[in-house]
Design a protein around this motif. Structure first.
Motif, short mmCIF file in Angstrom:
data_model
loop_
_atom_site.label_atom_id
_atom_site.label_comp_id
_atom_site.label_asym_id
_atom_site.label_seq_id
_atom_site.Cartn_x
_atom_site.Cartn_y
_atom_site.Cartn_z
N UNK A 95 0.64 -7.10 -1.92
CA UNK A 95 -0.39 -6.78 -0.94
C UNK A 95 -0.81 -7.98 -0.10
N UNK A 96 0.03 -9.01 -0.07
CA UNK A 96 -0.13 -10.04 0.96
C UNK A 96 1.25 -10.52 1.36
N UNK A 112 -1.19 -1.41 -7.20
CA UNK A 112 -1.51 -0.75 -5.93
C UNK A 112 -0.22 -0.29 -5.24
N UNK A 156 0.97 -7.46 8.39
CA UNK A 156 0.06 -7.50 7.23
C UNK A 156 0.27 -6.30 6.32
N UNK A 203 -1.77 -5.89 3.69
CA UNK A 203 -3.01 -5.86 2.92
C UNK A 203 -3.32 -4.43 2.46
N UNK A 204 -4.04 -4.33 1.36
CA UNK A 204 -4.50 -3.02 0.87
C UNK A 204 -5.22 -2.29 1.99
N UNK A 224 -4.52 -1.67 5.00
CA UNK A 224 -4.36 -2.11 6.37
C UNK A 224 -3.83 -0.97 7.26
N UNK A 251 -6.30 3.93 4.47
CA UNK A 251 -6.85 3.84 3.12
C UNK A 251 -5.80 4.26 2.09
N UNK A 252 -5.49 3.39 1.14
CA UNK A 252 -4.56 3.73 0.07
C UNK A 252 -3.09 3.67 0.47
N UNK A 294 -9.54 -7.66 5.93
CA UNK A 294 -9.36 -6.20 5.96
C UNK A 294 -10.06 -5.56 4.76
N UNK A 300 -11.27 7.03 -3.58
CA UNK A 300 -10.75 7.70 -2.38
C UNK A 300 -11.53 8.93 -1.98
#
Ligand code: SF4
Lengths: 463, 191
Positions: free
Chosen positions: A296-297, A322, A427, A429-430, A432, A435-436, B22, B50
């Protein structure tokens, strides 16, 4: 014995840095967009200030703008009332403060970091800022370009200056020949993997070496774009004939005798042979392979056929959880739900061309949604002139209007919770891309190959 | 900006490394045109599951976190996007200082301009803070020190000018505007 950074820095000092006070640094080009400027204009209004140099300000809209194809820009459906308000405010702010806005319907509208170079506004030797961290993209031209926050956007609007301490320098030298199927995106992902997501903190990276010199401008931009993903303030590449050839004749580049004088000056913009850097790293291009992220990065990155590493570190394990990936297995074979080709990293013409080359004669796998989003209106027009839009549409991909789109997912272009997205953006990222949503960063070729197979795929295996 | 001389508070700890902006505030909350009211969106996707229910495991949601003004986070806090909404959201939520072993450049800059104090500490101090959530500590901005419950004092690096602005509540635009003559001279010399 100066570095490229030294030369650029010294040429822009209004007042020098002392122990007590940072330098006042003059900005040659300020690029603004709808998301990070409204609060800055509010400050100007509250304090009765003008924009000092509207002529050095380039304004467009890209982040929260829809990319759904429309016949007329009047038909645009903006995702929310607040996004629509933001777009309207950008139009009003530019109108009130006398700034030309490359807005909807304008031939030159596009992602901030795509249109600056395209128009020839991005030039060697300039200082360039934007309220966006990927401003480092412009460093590909031998400019000193960095991201700023909204307060600083206000500073630049009002004074054309920022307060800055001089960053340290990091040389990343990439030598050797890039193997087939490996591109600029793979170079920068490998470099971030090498130095880590905080490896560049406090530094400006200068990318050097013959593998960098052999890249065209669009690929150089891809490399510099992701300097921020290594934590760096900026990334830069010394200008050369490749740079000058790219800029020649562009509307905002110098013309005629001004052009010759500019090129002569630009030729002095390189680190001197014996210049020293605070840190140095070297990479061998010939050993690179297509790279994909697994975590996640952007520093959590491996070669496409390498196994996902294991670690007992809690943050690392949380990232794998994740992403729903297993240590010991490569990323290839993971089912793909969405493929995104676009962004200021890989949304230029040659990126779309690479993706189209892979896609030609194939279909996007059943169940996969593929979005192709040109980085600018001009990229869109050029791609259509080459028939790339047809390649994408025939393969079953969506051909969209220009904008940031799924790179940041704030205009409604998102992946759904749990979906795996192979993305040419910058990116992972989580959340980004929604959501999810789970993001795998890759080159255009790798992303397109993954769309065809419906699984994360090494582009070299698809012929 | 209000003067920010000292913060005394219990800490809340989010030990995750590389927390990006973010995560601090997701892009879907950035369509605002003001600075206010972003506290409700801070760490939204970590504070909620969620379905929008409160995630009781997340440190900020635990009862002892209420009122904490100092956030201790894993290495490399605030990386990623330049969105100033991240410090705005943290401040609006009530956080006044962030402590980590590394704080990303743009986030640090943005924080300093809004009165959120970025505190970078050595590994040992960081380890101690991570392992002892909820202890009361003092961040003395003027002295650039952190005082732990056992009265141990740790210095932290902070740019002198930024510190002066924080402590006096000065905004940097005022300083830049005072340089107008020099800026004009610079422009004239170049043209
Ligand atoms: S494409 Fe992505 S990274 Fe680039 S400017 Fe837009 S949101 Fe930022």
């Amino acid at each position: 014995m100066k570095t490229l950074l030294d030369k650029l820095w010294e040429a822009h000092i209004v007042t020098p840095e002392t122990q007590d006070i940072p330098a006042v640094l003059y900005i040659d080009l300020h690029i603004i967009h709808e998301v990070t400027t409204p609060q800055a204009f509010t400050v100007l209004r509250e304090r009765g200030l003008k924009v000092r140099r509207p002529d050095l300000t380039l304004a467009t809209m890209d982040h929260s703008t829809p990319t759904v194809p429309v016949k007329s820009f009047k038909d645009l459906q903006v995702i929310s009332a607040s996004a629509a308000g933001q777009i309207r405010q950008m139009e009003e702010n530019c109108e009130e403060f006398g700034i030309d806005l490359l807005g909807f319907g304008h031939d030159s509208r596009g992602i901030v970091h795509v249109i600056g170079p395209e128009l020839g506004a991005t030039q060697p030797g300039k200082t360039i800022v934007c309220g966006d961290s990927h401003s480092s993209t412009h460093g590909a031209f031998g400019a000193l370009a960095f991201g700023i926050g909204t307060t600083e956007v206000g500073h630049v609007l009002a004074t054309q200056c920022v307060l800055q301490r001089k960053p340290k320098t990091l040389s990343i030298s990439v030598d050797g020949n890039l193997p087939a199927g490996v591109s600029a995106k793979d170079i920068i992902l490998a470099a971030i993997g090498e130095i880590g997501v905080d490896g560049g903190t406090g530094h400006v990276i200068e990318f050097r070496g013959d593998a960098i010199r052999s890249l065209d401008m669009e690929q150089r931009m891809t490399v510099c774009n992701m300097s921020i993903e290594a934590g760096a303030r900026a990334g830069m590449i010394a200008p050369d004939d490749t740079t000058f050839d790219y800029l020649a004749g562009r509307p905002r580049a110098p013309q005629g005798s001004d052009w010759d004088a500019a090129v002569e000056k630009w030729r002095t913009l390189h680190s001197d042979v014996d210049a020293t850097f605070d840190k140095s790293v070297t990479l061998d291009a010939s050993r690179l392979q297509p790279m994909v992220t697994f975590g996640t990065n952007p520093g959590m990155v491996i070669g496409i056929n390498e196994p996902v590493p294991a670690s007992s570190d809690a943050s690392f394990r949380k990232a794998l959880e994740y992403m729903q990936v297993t240590p010991g297995k490569p990323m290839t074979g993971n089912n793909v739900d969405v493929v995104f080709i676009g962004s200021c990293t890989n949304g230029r013409l040659s990126d779309l061309q690479q993706a189209a080359d892979v896609l030609k004669g194939h279909k996007v796998a059943a169940g996969v949604r593929m979005l192709v989003v040109p980085g600018s209106q001009q990229v869109k027009n050029e791609a259509e002139a080459l028939g790339l839009d047809r390649v994408f549409k025939e393969a079953g991909a969506e051909w969209r209007e220009a904008g940031c789109s799924m790179c940041i997912g704030m205009n409604g272009d998102i992946a759904l919770p749990g979906q795996l997205s192979v993305s040419t953006s910058n990116r992972n990222f989580e959340g980004r891309q929604g959501q999810g949503a789970r993001t795998v960063l890759a080159s255009p070729a790798t992303a397109a190959a993954s769309a065809v197979r419906g699984k994360v795929t090494d582009p070299r295996t698809l012929v | 900006m209000k003067p920010m001389k000292e913060i005394r508070s219990r800490t809340v700890v989010i030990p995750t490394t590389d927390i990006d902006t973010d995560q601090i505030i997701a892009a879907r909350f950035l369509t605002t045109t003001t600075r206010e009211g972003l506290g409700a969106s801070v760490f939204f996707d970590l504070r909620h599951d969620r379905d929008g229910n409160i995630n009781t495991n997340f440190p900020l949601n635990q009862p002892e976190a209420k009122g904490c003004q100092i956030l201790v986070a894993g290495n490399n806090f605030g990386c990623g996007s330049s969105r100033e909404h991240a410090p705005w959201a943290l401040l609006d939520y009530g956080i006044r200082a962030v402590i980590s072993t590394e704080i990303a450049d743009i986030f640090r800059n943005n924080s300093l301009k809004n009165g959120l104090v970025p505190v970078v500490v050595d590994k040992a101090t960081h380890e101690y803070l991570l392992n002892n959530p909820g202890i009361e500590i003092t961040v003395d901005v003027a002295a650039a020190t952190l005082t732990l419950p056992d009265q141990r004092t740790v210095e932290f690096p902070i740019d002198g000018f930024a510190r002066h602005c924080l402590v006096e509540g000065i905004d940097q635009l005022g300083y830049l505007l005072q340089q107008a003559d020099k800026i004009t001279a610079f422009e004239e010399a170049r043209s």
